[in-house]
Write a protein that holds these residues in place. Sequence first.
Motif, PDB file in Angstrom:
ATOM      1  N   GLU A  30       0.805  -1.214   0.000  1.00 40.00           N
ATOM      2  CA  GLU A  30       0.000   0.000   0.000  1.00 40.00           C
ATOM      3  C   GLU A  30       0.839   1.266   0.000  1.00 40.00           C
ATOM      4  O   GLU A  30       0.305   2.373  -0.033  1.00 40.00           O
ATOM      5  CB  GLU A  30      -0.945   0.020   1.196  1.00 40.00           C
ATOM      6  CG  GLU A  30      -0.253   0.062   2.536  1.00 40.00           C
ATOM      7  CD  GLU A  30      -1.226   0.088   3.701  1.00 40.00           C
ATOM      8  OE1 GLU A  30      -2.461   0.040   3.446  1.00 40.00           O
ATOM      9  OE2 GLU A  30      -0.775   0.179   4.861  1.00 40.00           O
ATOM     10  N   LEU A  88      -1.060  -4.545   1.149  1.00 38.47           N
ATOM     11  CA  LEU A  88      -2.386  -4.066   0.799  1.00 38.47           C
ATOM     12  C   LEU A  88      -3.384  -5.196   1.050  1.00 38.47           C
ATOM     13  O   LEU A  88      -3.585  -6.069   0.202  1.00 38.47           O
ATOM     14  CB  LEU A  88      -2.402  -3.632  -0.674  1.00 38.47           C
ATOM     15  CG  LEU A  88      -3.392  -2.535  -1.102  1.00 38.47           C
ATOM     16  CD1 LEU A  88      -3.164  -2.172  -2.568  1.00 38.47           C
ATOM     17  CD2 LEU A  88      -4.825  -2.926  -0.873  1.00 38.47           C
ATOM     18  N   ASN A  91      -8.934  -4.251   2.326  1.00 47.83           N
ATOM     19  CA  ASN A  91      -9.369  -2.998   1.709  1.00 47.83           C
ATOM     20  C   ASN A  91     -10.875  -3.021   1.437  1.00 47.83           C
ATOM     21  O   ASN A  91     -11.334  -2.831   0.320  1.00 47.83           O
ATOM     22  CB  ASN A  91      -8.583  -2.711   0.428  1.00 47.83           C
ATOM     23  CG  ASN A  91      -8.705  -3.805  -0.617  1.00 47.83           C
ATOM     24  OD1 ASN A  91      -9.157  -4.915  -0.322  1.00 47.83           O
ATOM     25  ND2 ASN A  91      -8.327  -3.502  -1.839  1.00 47.83           N
TER      26      ASN A  91
END
Length: 311
Positions: A253, A263, A266
């Motif tokens: 990220e 990441l 999300n």
Amino acid sequence: MLSRLSLFAVFLIAEAADWHYTGEHGTSDWPHEYPDCGLVRQSPIDFPKTEDMTYDSKLTQFQFTGFDDLSRYSLVLHNNGHTAVIKVTGGDLFVEGGGLPGRFKTAQFHFHWGHSDNEGSEHTFDGHSFPLELHIVNYNEKYGSLADAASKDLDGLAVLGFWYEVSHNNNDDIAPLIEQLSHVPTKGSSVPLNGFNLAQLLPIHNIQSNSHFFRYPGSLTTPPCFQSVVWTMFQQTIPISSQQLSMFRALHEDQELQSDHFLVDNFRPIQPLNGRVIYRNFEVTAVGETQATQTTKPKRDMKINVRMHLV
């Protein structure tokens, strides 16, 4: 009341802003920093059991124009620090039908996933989460652009959502995309997605029950959370292996390849319905069987009743 120019500016600022899913500027802060995130028609939601939805006969089959013709479009895979997004950088792809209020031009595809195979989807079904959710973002062509359409209440955007479910085997249809994820490891990195058939992300290769879908009025699931989205979620899940899912979780990220800021997770928490009605395009009989609204029986070599227009 914000002017059109002000709304456009909000959309652009949010696209580039340093918002997050957790911690400072996380989802609990969004309503304070982006007021629309605190309104009453927010997304995602938890879909109830099918018998608790309302049947709508106007939700007929979708028509997709251009998706299966690689010569019609160009794509770029991009890591924006919030998701992996496929941008349609050239070409005209359209979605219409399905009860949508007009013809919608496809702008981008993106994904939401978790840190494990047990969660990751934004929308849930009767409390059940899925490991991955795909969103195909389309804007109403009458507004001219994604940025202009994003703030138009109720009919600016049409997002098609698909749930993925863990399979023992790799999904060959999305393998070309999965292989390119390693080329966008950090925030801001991009790579052309050459030779990838977007139709492979659509359910046209899966079983006929993929023509079953749900509909409700909602919002963007990220800031600025404009309530401009006609949401469609398809009932039938798409297979993906744990190994393929791990490639999404290997993305970062931030811009530091050696960091541990991966990441993951999300997805926005579930938002209240606040009296909204959820519709389905198929009837549920007394014995639990379902029947899609489409009356034309598909050919045997077509695995879903979705028309592909290559005009």
